[in-house]
Structures are given as C-alpha cells and as structure tokens.
Scaffold this motif. Sequence first.
Motif, PDB file in Angstrom:
ATOM      1  N   MET A   1       0.839  -1.193   0.000  1.00 29.85           N
ATOM      2  CA  MET A   1       0.000   0.000   0.000  1.00 29.85           C
ATOM      3  C   MET A   1       0.878   1.248   0.000  1.00 29.85           C
ATOM      4  O   MET A   1       1.822   1.337   0.782  1.00 29.85           O
ATOM      5  CB  MET A   1      -0.886   0.035   1.240  1.00 29.85           C
ATOM      6  CG  MET A   1      -1.948  -1.021   1.260  1.00 29.85           C
ATOM      7  SD  MET A   1      -3.369  -0.568   0.305  1.00 29.85           S
ATOM      8  CE  MET A   1      -4.635  -0.667   1.508  1.00 29.85           C
ATOM      9  N   ILE A   2       0.525   2.179  -0.854  1.00 28.54           N
ATOM     10  CA  ILE A   2       1.237   3.449  -0.945  1.00 28.54           C
ATOM     11  C   ILE A   2       0.336   4.507  -0.317  1.00 28.54           C
ATOM     12  O   ILE A   2      -0.737   4.819  -0.853  1.00 28.54           O
ATOM     13  CB  ILE A   2       1.541   3.794  -2.414  1.00 28.54           C
ATOM     14  CG1 ILE A   2       2.350   2.669  -3.057  1.00 28.54           C
ATOM     15  CG2 ILE A   2       2.261   5.134  -2.506  1.00 28.54           C
ATOM     16  CD1 ILE A   2       2.359   2.702  -4.575  1.00 28.54           C
ATOM     17  N   ARG A   3       0.745   5.039   0.845  1.00 30.01           N
ATOM     18  CA  ARG A   3      -0.101   5.999   1.556  1.00 30.01           C
ATOM     19  C   ARG A   3      -0.071   7.345   0.852  1.00 30.01           C
ATOM     20  O   ARG A   3       0.993   7.883   0.540  1.00 30.01           O
ATOM     21  CB  ARG A   3       0.335   6.145   2.998  1.00 30.01           C
ATOM     22  CG  ARG A   3      -0.681   6.971   3.803  1.00 30.01           C
ATOM     23  CD  ARG A   3      -0.484   6.803   5.282  1.00 30.01           C
ATOM     24  NE  ARG A   3      -1.480   7.534   6.024  1.00 30.01           N
ATOM     25  CZ  ARG A   3      -2.577   6.989   6.549  1.00 30.01           C
ATOM     26  NH1 ARG A   3      -2.813   5.714   6.395  1.00 30.01           N
ATOM     27  NH2 ARG A   3      -3.420   7.731   7.237  1.00 30.01           N
ATOM     28  N   CYS A   4      -1.260   7.887   0.609  1.00 31.31           N
ATOM     29  CA  CYS A   4      -1.420   9.179  -0.042  1.00 31.31           C
ATOM     30  C   CYS A   4      -2.460   9.992   0.712  1.00 31.31           C
ATOM     31  O   CYS A   4      -3.228   9.458   1.522  1.00 31.31           O
ATOM     32  CB  CYS A   4      -1.882   9.002  -1.490  1.00 31.31           C
ATOM     33  SG  CYS A   4      -0.734   8.097  -2.535  1.00 31.31           S
ATOM     34  N   VAL A   5      -2.464  11.291   0.444  1.00 34.20           N
ATOM     35  CA  VAL A   5      -3.444  12.194   1.047  1.00 34.20           C
ATOM     36  C   VAL A   5      -4.062  13.069  -0.038  1.00 34.20           C
ATOM     37  O   VAL A   5      -3.455  13.310  -1.079  1.00 34.20           O
ATOM     38  CB  VAL A   5      -2.804  13.094   2.128  1.00 34.20           C
ATOM     39  CG1 VAL A   5      -2.447  12.299   3.362  1.00 34.20           C
ATOM     40  CG2 VAL A   5      -1.587  13.827   1.586  1.00 34.20           C
ATOM     41  N   GLY A   6      -5.282  13.529   0.234  1.00 40.68           N
ATOM     42  CA  GLY A   6      -5.966  14.454  -0.652  1.00 40.68           C
ATOM     43  C   GLY A   6      -6.649  15.518   0.175  1.00 40.68           C
ATOM     44  O   GLY A   6      -7.078  15.267   1.302  1.00 40.68           O
ATOM     45  N   GLY A  66     -12.637  10.818   4.559  1.00 44.26           N
ATOM     46  CA  GLY A  66     -12.789   9.426   4.156  1.00 44.26           C
ATOM     47  C   GLY A  66     -11.550   8.922   3.452  1.00 44.26           C
ATOM     48  O   GLY A  66     -10.604   9.671   3.225  1.00 44.26           O
ATOM     49  N   SER A  67     -11.568   7.648   3.096  1.00 40.04           N
ATOM     50  CA  SER A  67     -10.439   7.021   2.407  1.00 40.04           C
ATOM     51  C   SER A  67     -10.933   6.196   1.232  1.00 40.04           C
ATOM     52  O   SER A  67     -12.041   5.653   1.259  1.00 40.04           O
ATOM     53  CB  SER A  67      -9.668   6.105   3.355  1.00 40.04           C
ATOM     54  OG  SER A  67      -9.108   6.843   4.401  1.00 40.04           O
ATOM     55  N   VAL A  68     -10.082   6.109   0.212  1.00 41.54           N
ATOM     56  CA  VAL A  68     -10.346   5.271  -0.952  1.00 41.54           C
ATOM     57  C   VAL A  68      -9.049   4.563  -1.325  1.00 41.54           C
ATOM     58  O   VAL A  68      -7.960   5.004  -0.956  1.00 41.54           O
ATOM     59  CB  VAL A  68     -10.862   6.076  -2.165  1.00 41.54           C
ATOM     60  CG1 VAL A  68     -12.208   6.711  -1.869  1.00 41.54           C
ATOM     61  CG2 VAL A  68      -9.860   7.139  -2.590  1.00 41.54           C
ATOM     62  N   THR A  69      -9.167   3.482  -2.055  1.00 43.28           N
ATOM     63  CA  THR A  69      -7.987   2.832  -2.622  1.00 43.28           C
ATOM     64  C   THR A  69      -8.125   2.861  -4.135  1.00 43.28           C
ATOM     65  O   THR A  69      -9.241   2.776  -4.670  1.00 43.28           O
ATOM     66  CB  THR A  69      -7.830   1.365  -2.138  1.00 43.28           C
ATOM     67  OG1 THR A  69      -9.018   0.652  -2.445  1.00 43.28           O
ATOM     68  CG2 THR A  69      -7.555   1.318  -0.649  1.00 43.28           C
ATOM     69  N   ARG A  70      -6.991   3.005  -4.795  1.00 46.75           N
ATOM     70  CA  ARG A  70      -6.945   3.031  -6.252  1.00 46.75           C
ATOM     71  C   ARG A  70      -5.744   2.209  -6.694  1.00 46.75           C
ATOM     72  O   ARG A  70      -4.706   2.203  -6.023  1.00 46.75           O
ATOM     73  CB  ARG A  70      -6.807   4.458  -6.787  1.00 46.75           C
ATOM     74  CG  ARG A  70      -7.986   5.368  -6.472  1.00 46.75           C
ATOM     75  CD  ARG A  70      -9.193   5.029  -7.336  1.00 46.75           C
ATOM     76  NE  ARG A  70     -10.325   5.903  -7.064  1.00 46.75           N
ATOM     77  CZ  ARG A  70     -11.380   5.560  -6.343  1.00 46.75           C
ATOM     78  NH1 ARG A  70     -11.450   4.377  -5.782  1.00 46.75           N
ATOM     79  NH2 ARG A  70     -12.381   6.404  -6.173  1.00 46.75           N
ATOM     80  N   PRO A  71      -5.849   1.533  -7.848  1.00 45.94           N
ATOM     81  CA  PRO A  71      -4.717   0.742  -8.323  1.00 45.94           C
ATOM     82  C   PRO A  71      -3.517   1.629  -8.667  1.00 45.94           C
ATOM     83  O   PRO A  71      -3.693   2.753  -9.157  1.00 45.94           O
ATOM     84  CB  PRO A  71      -5.258   0.048  -9.580  1.00 45.94           C
ATOM     85  CG  PRO A  71      -6.532   0.710  -9.917  1.00 45.94           C
ATOM     86  CD  PRO A  71      -7.005   1.461  -8.714  1.00 45.94           C
ATOM     87  N   ALA A  72      -2.336   1.138  -8.387  1.00 44.53           N
ATOM     88  CA  ALA A  72      -1.084   1.828  -8.716  1.00 44.53           C
ATOM     89  C   ALA A  72      -0.246   0.895  -9.586  1.00 44.53           C
ATOM     90  O   ALA A  72      -0.487  -0.314  -9.627  1.00 44.53           O
ATOM     91  CB  ALA A  72      -0.324   2.185  -7.438  1.00 44.53           C
ATOM     92  N   ALA A  73       0.730   1.451 -10.273  1.00 39.96           N
ATOM     93  CA  ALA A  73       1.593   0.639 -11.136  1.00 39.96           C
ATOM     94  C   ALA A  73       2.280  -0.474 -10.342  1.00 39.96           C
ATOM     95  O   ALA A  73       2.441  -1.582 -10.834  1.00 39.96           O
ATOM     96  CB  ALA A  73       2.625   1.521 -11.821  1.00 39.96           C
ATOM     97  N   HIS A  74       2.660  -0.156  -9.111  1.00 35.86           N
ATOM     98  CA  HIS A  74       3.361  -1.133  -8.266  1.00 35.86           C
ATOM     99  C   HIS A  74       2.695  -1.224  -6.896  1.00 35.86           C
ATOM    100  O   HIS A  74       3.290  -0.889  -5.882  1.00 35.86           O
ATOM    101  CB  HIS A  74       4.836  -0.748  -8.114  1.00 35.86           C
ATOM    102  CG  HIS A  74       5.542  -0.634  -9.421  1.00 35.86           C
ATOM    103  ND1 HIS A  74       5.909  -1.729 -10.153  1.00 35.86           N
ATOM    104  CD2 HIS A  74       5.930   0.441 -10.135  1.00 35.86           C
ATOM    105  CE1 HIS A  74       6.492  -1.339 -11.266  1.00 35.86           C
ATOM    106  NE2 HIS A  74       6.523  -0.022 -11.285  1.00 35.86           N
ATOM    107  N   GLY A  75       1.427  -1.625  -6.874  1.00 35.96           N
ATOM    108  CA  GLY A  75       0.720  -1.770  -5.611  1.00 35.96           C
ATOM    109  C   GLY A  75      -0.636  -1.092  -5.642  1.00 35.96           C
ATOM    110  O   GLY A  75      -1.317  -1.084  -6.663  1.00 35.96           O
TER     111      GLY A  75
END
Length: 130
Positions: A1-6, A66-75
């Motif tokens: 998982m790659i943690r990101c913020v928006g 809230g949180s969402v997940t999205r596909p990444a190139a490597h994870g």
Amino acid sequence: MIRCVGGIVHDSNGRLLLVRRANPPGEGRWSVPGGRVEPGEDDHTALIREISEETGLSVTVGEWIGSVTRPAAHGVYDIHDYACLVRSGVLRAGDDAAEVRWVTGAILDTLPLTEGLRETLQAWGQLPRA
C-alpha cells in the motif's frame, strides 16, 4: 500500500478546488490536490506540502473525510482525504498540476475527472455547493 493524502477544499462561495494532473496516474484528468506521504511525514504535513506545491495555497488541515484505494503501477494507493481551509496564497498551477481552478457543480460535470471522484465526493457530501 502506498499511503497518499488528498485535500477537499471549498471556498467561501462553495466552489471546490481541483487540479488537472500533469503526470500519471490520472494525467490530464481533474482531481482534488494531494499526493504521496513521504517518509517521516504525517498526513497533515504531507497534505500541507502537496497543496502548496500543486496550487500555491497554504491550508489548515481539518477533519478526516474518508479514504479510498486506487490501483497503482506497483501496488495500491491508500488515499486519505481531509477537509482543508485556505489560509493564504495565490492560486497557481505548480509541481504535478497542469492547471488548477475553483469549480462549481455545473463545471464539475463537464470535466474529465479521475476515476470514481464524483461518486466519492457525492457519497461524502463534498460536491461543490455552488
């Protein structure tokens, strides 16, 4: 998982702050400002940095929306979105943003958005109020 913020930022007129991505993922599409949390950063620090880099604005980070997940190139991107309030700055596109603007609901409906953005904002009650 790659943690990101928006950052979900509304102005005093109810418009929503969006950036058009200059790079993958989502190149050419509109999204809320944000990005990866760097090593040693917490979510708030990363979000303040990302919004400043992408929009030229200084913000105060508020409550978690809230949180969402999205596909990444490597994870998988694990994206945590927070309400933010503009403190200062001059709106300008920078860093990973090709363009930045405040949008009304009518404008939002005409833009090519990142996948799932409109539906997520609607579910969270965060669509533009103008």
